[in-house]
Design an enzyme around this catalytic site. Structure first.
Site, PDB file in Angstrom:
ATOM      1  N   HIS A  10     -21.679 -45.442   0.968  1.00  0.00           N
ATOM      2  CA  HIS A  10     -22.729 -46.294   0.282  1.00  0.00           C
ATOM      3  C   HIS A  10     -22.054 -46.529  -1.060  1.00  0.00           C
ATOM      4  CE1 HIS A  10     -25.787 -45.381   3.424  1.00  0.00           C
ATOM      5  NE2 HIS A  10     -26.473 -45.960   2.692  1.00  0.00           N
ATOM      6  N   VAL A  11     -21.087 -45.803  -1.342  1.00  0.00           N
ATOM      7  CA  VAL A  11     -20.627 -46.087  -2.843  1.00  0.00           C
ATOM      8  C   VAL A  11     -18.979 -46.470  -2.676  1.00  0.00           C
ATOM      9  CG1 VAL A  11     -20.074 -44.936  -5.127  1.00  0.00           C
ATOM     10  CG2 VAL A  11     -22.025 -44.323  -3.719  1.00  0.00           C
TER      11      VAL A  11
END
Length: 123
Positions: A10-11
């Site tokens: 997600h990052v």
């Protein structure tokens, strides 16, 4: 067949950082990342995942993800690539590290999967 690794997070910085870590033990393994959304926000992008599959020079990919919606996008992207992709529900860092180091050592995918079994933590 050559084995490669794709990391989905997600990052963006998490995916890039994990790739840097894996390259310490798997210098010859193709490792690609798909981190964040298309506008580099928190989340995942199926388009980035497909691009990571395309950019990976291996003929077969071992894929690892951090959270649930990353798995959903990863599974959809698998349907859109011609490469064999195996998605693992393992602890993200430990699973990817284990797979990368074993792939570097020339271990087969089946043997890698045996070593990943104790690290399977997600459904």
């Amino acid at each position: 067949m050559s084995l490669g690794i794709t990391l989905v997070s997600h990052v963006p910085e998490v995916a890039i950082g994990l790739k840097k870590l894996l390259k310490q033990v798997a210098v010859d393994i193709s490792i690609t990342t798909a981190g964040g959304t298309d506008d580099c926000d928190i989340g995942t992008s199926m388009g980035k995942i497909i691009q990571a599959f395309t950019d990976n020079s291996a003929t077969e990919i071992l894929a690892f993800y951090d959270l649930g919606s990353a798995k959903m996008n990863l599974e959809m992207a698998v349907e859109l690539t011609d490469k064999p992709v195996h998605v693992y529900n393992a602890a993200f860092i430990e699973g990817a590290y284990t797979a990368a180091s074993l792939a570097q050592a020339g271990v087969t995918r089946k043997e890698i999967e045996q070593q990943l079994k104790p690290l399977l933590v997600k459904e």
